[in-house]
Design a protein around this motif. Structure first.
Motif, PDB file in Angstrom:
ATOM      1  N   GLY A   3      -7.328 -59.820   7.399  1.00 38.89           N
ATOM      2  CA  GLY A   3      -8.497 -60.282   7.644  1.00 38.89           C
ATOM      3  C   GLY A   3     -10.154 -60.057   9.137  1.00 38.89           C
ATOM      4  O   GLY A   3     -11.331 -59.673   9.038  1.00 38.89           O
ATOM      5  N   GLN A   4      -8.664 -59.604   9.719  1.00 39.96           N
ATOM      6  CA  GLN A   4     -10.056 -58.918  11.667  1.00 39.96           C
ATOM      7  C   GLN A   4     -10.401 -57.449  10.855  1.00 39.96           C
ATOM      8  O   GLN A   4      -9.803 -56.803  10.311  1.00 39.96           O
ATOM      9  N   SER A   5     -11.793 -57.227  11.464  1.00 39.00           N
ATOM     10  CA  SER A   5     -12.133 -56.076  11.594  1.00 39.00           C
ATOM     11  C   SER A   5     -12.442 -54.848  12.599  1.00 39.00           C
ATOM     12  O   SER A   5     -13.190 -55.807  13.820  1.00 39.00           O
ATOM     13  N   SER A   6     -11.513 -53.727  13.012  1.00 41.17           N
ATOM     14  CA  SER A   6     -11.615 -53.292  13.670  1.00 41.17           C
ATOM     15  C   SER A   6     -12.876 -53.229  14.303  1.00 41.17           C
ATOM     16  O   SER A   6     -12.617 -52.882  15.823  1.00 41.17           O
ATOM     17  N   TYR A   8      -8.526 -48.536  17.916  1.00 44.67           N
ATOM     18  CA  TYR A   8      -6.514 -48.728  18.458  1.00 44.67           C
ATOM     19  C   TYR A   8      -6.406 -50.514  17.779  1.00 44.67           C
ATOM     20  O   TYR A   8      -5.706 -50.405  17.471  1.00 44.67           O
ATOM     21  N   PHE A   9      -7.661 -50.852  17.700  1.00 40.02           N
ATOM     22  CA  PHE A   9      -7.104 -52.292  17.062  1.00 40.02           C
ATOM     23  C   PHE A   9      -7.436 -52.168  15.690  1.00 40.02           C
ATOM     24  O   PHE A   9      -7.153 -52.980  15.047  1.00 40.02           O
ATOM     25  N   SER A  10      -6.938 -50.691  15.427  1.00 42.87           N
ATOM     26  CA  SER A  10      -6.758 -50.892  14.288  1.00 42.87           C
ATOM     27  C   SER A  10      -5.248 -52.086  13.022  1.00 42.87           C
ATOM     28  O   SER A  10      -5.200 -52.155  11.995  1.00 42.87           O
ATOM     29  N   LYS A  11      -4.492 -51.248  14.131  1.00 41.86           N
ATOM     30  CA  LYS A  11      -3.179 -51.932  13.504  1.00 41.86           C
ATOM     31  C   LYS A  11      -2.961 -52.918  14.576  1.00 41.86           C
ATOM     32  O   LYS A  11      -1.314 -53.439  14.699  1.00 41.86           O
ATOM     33  N   LYS A  12      -3.833 -53.271  15.626  1.00 45.69           N
ATOM     34  CA  LYS A  12      -3.702 -54.236  16.683  1.00 45.69           C
ATOM     35  C   LYS A  12      -3.865 -56.049  16.183  1.00 45.69           C
ATOM     36  O   LYS A  12      -5.265 -55.063  16.220  1.00 45.69           O
ATOM     37  N   GLN A  30       0.919 -65.478   6.171  1.00 43.20           N
ATOM     38  CA  GLN A  30       0.544 -65.493   7.163  1.00 43.20           C
ATOM     39  C   GLN A  30      -0.368 -64.804   8.281  1.00 43.20           C
ATOM     40  O   GLN A  30      -1.446 -64.515   8.742  1.00 43.20           O
ATOM     41  N   ILE A  31       0.707 -64.159   9.117  1.00 45.51           N
ATOM     42  CA  ILE A  31       0.031 -63.609  10.175  1.00 45.51           C
ATOM     43  C   ILE A  31      -0.626 -61.766   9.451  1.00 45.51           C
ATOM     44  O   ILE A  31      -1.502 -61.425  10.286  1.00 45.51           O
ATOM     45  N   ARG A  32       0.129 -61.247   9.118  1.00 46.73           N
ATOM     46  CA  ARG A  32      -0.016 -60.529   8.504  1.00 46.73           C
ATOM     47  C   ARG A  32      -1.646 -60.686   7.451  1.00 46.73           C
ATOM     48  O   ARG A  32      -2.799 -59.445   7.967  1.00 46.73           O
ATOM     49  N   LYS A  33      -2.066 -61.960   6.782  1.00 50.28           N
ATOM     50  CA  LYS A  33      -3.391 -62.145   6.131  1.00 50.28           C
ATOM     51  C   LYS A  33      -4.055 -62.327   7.611  1.00 50.28           C
ATOM     52  O   LYS A  33      -4.940 -61.661   7.187  1.00 50.28           O
ATOM     53  N   ILE A  34      -4.393 -63.098   8.545  1.00 52.69           N
ATOM     54  CA  ILE A  34      -4.968 -63.229   9.134  1.00 52.69           C
ATOM     55  C   ILE A  34      -4.538 -61.805  10.500  1.00 52.69           C
ATOM     56  O   ILE A  34      -6.772 -61.307  10.717  1.00 52.69           O
ATOM     57  N   LEU A  44     -15.509 -55.230  14.565  1.00 51.56           N
ATOM     58  CA  LEU A  44     -15.536 -56.292  15.950  1.00 51.56           C
ATOM     59  C   LEU A  44     -14.831 -56.834  16.298  1.00 51.56           C
ATOM     60  O   LEU A  44     -15.138 -57.593  17.318  1.00 51.56           O
ATOM     61  N   TRP A  45     -14.029 -55.644  17.190  1.00 49.31           N
ATOM     62  CA  TRP A  45     -13.581 -55.993  18.567  1.00 49.31           C
ATOM     63  C   TRP A  45     -14.346 -56.530  19.535  1.00 49.31           C
ATOM     64  O   TRP A  45     -13.320 -57.073  20.737  1.00 49.31           O
ATOM     65  N   ILE A  46     -15.810 -55.921  19.751  1.00 49.10           N
ATOM     66  CA  ILE A  46     -16.505 -56.353  20.762  1.00 49.10           C
ATOM     67  C   ILE A  46     -16.390 -58.594  20.656  1.00 49.10           C
ATOM     68  O   ILE A  46     -16.750 -58.888  21.636  1.00 49.10           O
ATOM     69  N   LYS A  47     -16.296 -58.477  19.613  1.00 45.47           N
ATOM     70  CA  LYS A  47     -16.341 -60.317  19.430  1.00 45.47           C
ATOM     71  C   LYS A  47     -15.257 -61.214  20.153  1.00 45.47           C
ATOM     72  O   LYS A  47     -16.125 -62.406  20.962  1.00 45.47           O
ATOM     73  N   GLY A  48     -13.957 -60.366  20.236  1.00 42.68           N
ATOM     74  CA  GLY A  48     -13.239 -61.002  21.606  1.00 42.68           C
ATOM     75  C   GLY A  48     -13.754 -61.118  22.924  1.00 42.68           C
ATOM     76  O   GLY A  48     -12.661 -62.243  23.788  1.00 42.68           O
ATOM     77  N   VAL A  49     -14.557 -60.089  23.500  1.00 44.22           N
ATOM     78  CA  VAL A  49     -14.706 -59.619  24.669  1.00 44.22           C
ATOM     79  C   VAL A  49     -15.612 -61.929  24.762  1.00 44.22           C
ATOM     80  O   VAL A  49     -15.159 -61.371  25.811  1.00 44.22           O
ATOM     81  N   PHE A  50     -16.804 -61.988  24.180  1.00 42.71           N
ATOM     82  CA  PHE A  50     -17.426 -63.452  23.853  1.00 42.71           C
ATOM     83  C   PHE A  50     -16.500 -64.316  22.930  1.00 42.71           C
ATOM     84  O   PHE A  50     -17.203 -65.229  22.932  1.00 42.71           O
ATOM     85  N   GLY A  51     -14.994 -64.149  22.516  1.00 36.63           N
ATOM     86  CA  GLY A  51     -14.208 -65.492  22.300  1.00 36.63           C
ATOM     87  C   GLY A  51     -13.208 -65.763  21.771  1.00 36.63           C
ATOM     88  O   GLY A  51     -12.191 -66.391  22.335  1.00 36.63           O
ATOM     89  N   GLY A  52     -13.028 -64.724  20.758  1.00 39.12           N
ATOM     90  CA  GLY A  52     -12.145 -64.113  20.114  1.00 39.12           C
ATOM     91  C   GLY A  52     -12.149 -65.593  19.290  1.00 39.12           C
ATOM     92  O   GLY A  52     -12.886 -65.826  18.806  1.00 39.12           O
ATOM     93  N   GLU A  53     -11.143 -65.227  18.092  1.00 36.88           N
ATOM     94  CA  GLU A  53     -10.553 -66.177  16.889  1.00 36.88           C
ATOM     95  C   GLU A  53      -9.617 -67.174  17.265  1.00 36.88           C
ATOM     96  O   GLU A  53      -8.150 -66.327  18.074  1.00 36.88           O
ATOM     97  N   LYS A  54     -10.119 -68.102  17.346  1.00 33.78           N
ATOM     98  CA  LYS A  54      -8.029 -69.283  17.193  1.00 33.78           C
ATOM     99  C   LYS A  54      -8.195 -69.659  15.541  1.00 33.78           C
ATOM    100  O   LYS A  54      -8.708 -70.187  15.437  1.00 33.78           O
TER     101      LYS A  54
END
Length: 160
Positions: free
Chosen positions: A99-102, A29-33, A92-96, A104-114
């Motif tokens: 750079g996200q591994s889908s 699901y997070f491969s495109k989002k 820049q948005i596409r690069k961000i 590692l989505w669980i990382k977002g539950v504990f704080g996310g990326e800013k």
């Protein structure tokens, strides 16, 4: 024929398998989002595609205005159309997102990326200079000449 009974090991293996399958489905699901907790320049972009995020920032560029506060509480506003503000941060948005591994989505539950201070807007400097010089506060009749402070004797005391 005798059936084998499931033991706690079997149930544990089945539970781990189910959790793994669910985790992988969420990763797909997070491969495109953007993953949970992702913020770009203070805007929450979680669960959004690159195109959706691009549209958000394009609307921000179109709705941009610069307020100049002047003396005596006056304000003048320079709108996006006058300043010719444009959005140019899709790369820049596409690069961000890339750079996200889908997984590692669980990382977002504990704080996310800013991501802060990402340059994604541009303006026409000539249009800005032209609009800035047309402000009322720069017209000769509205400019108040600066005077040095001096003490004046008034009502029995010195007043600056």
């Amino acid at each position: 024929m005798e059936r084998k009974k499931f033991t706690w090991k079997h149930y544990t293996l089945i539970a781990v398998g189910i959790v793994f399958v669910i985790y992988c489905c969420i990763a797909v699901y997070f491969s495109k989002k953007f993953t949970y907790g992702t913020k770009i320049n203070g805007v929450d972009v979680s669960n959004k595609t690159v195109d959706e995020v691009t549209d958000i920032f394009k609307k921000k560029a179109d709705g941009y205005s610069l307020t100049v506060k002047e003396r005596k509480g006056r304000e003048e506003v320079l709108k996006s159309s006058v300043l010719k503000v444009s959005f140019d941060g899709e790369d820049q948005i596409r690069k961000i997102k890339d750079g996200q591994s889908s997984f590692l989505w669980i990382k977002g539950v504990f704080g996310g990326e800013k991501y802060k201070d990402i340059d994604m807007f541009a303006y026409d400097k000539a249009a800005f200079q032209k609009a800035f010089q047309k402000l009322d506060c720069f017209k000769k009749k509205n400019i108040i000449k600066i005077q040095n402070a001096k003490p004046v004797y008034k009502d029995g005391s010195d007043v600056v």
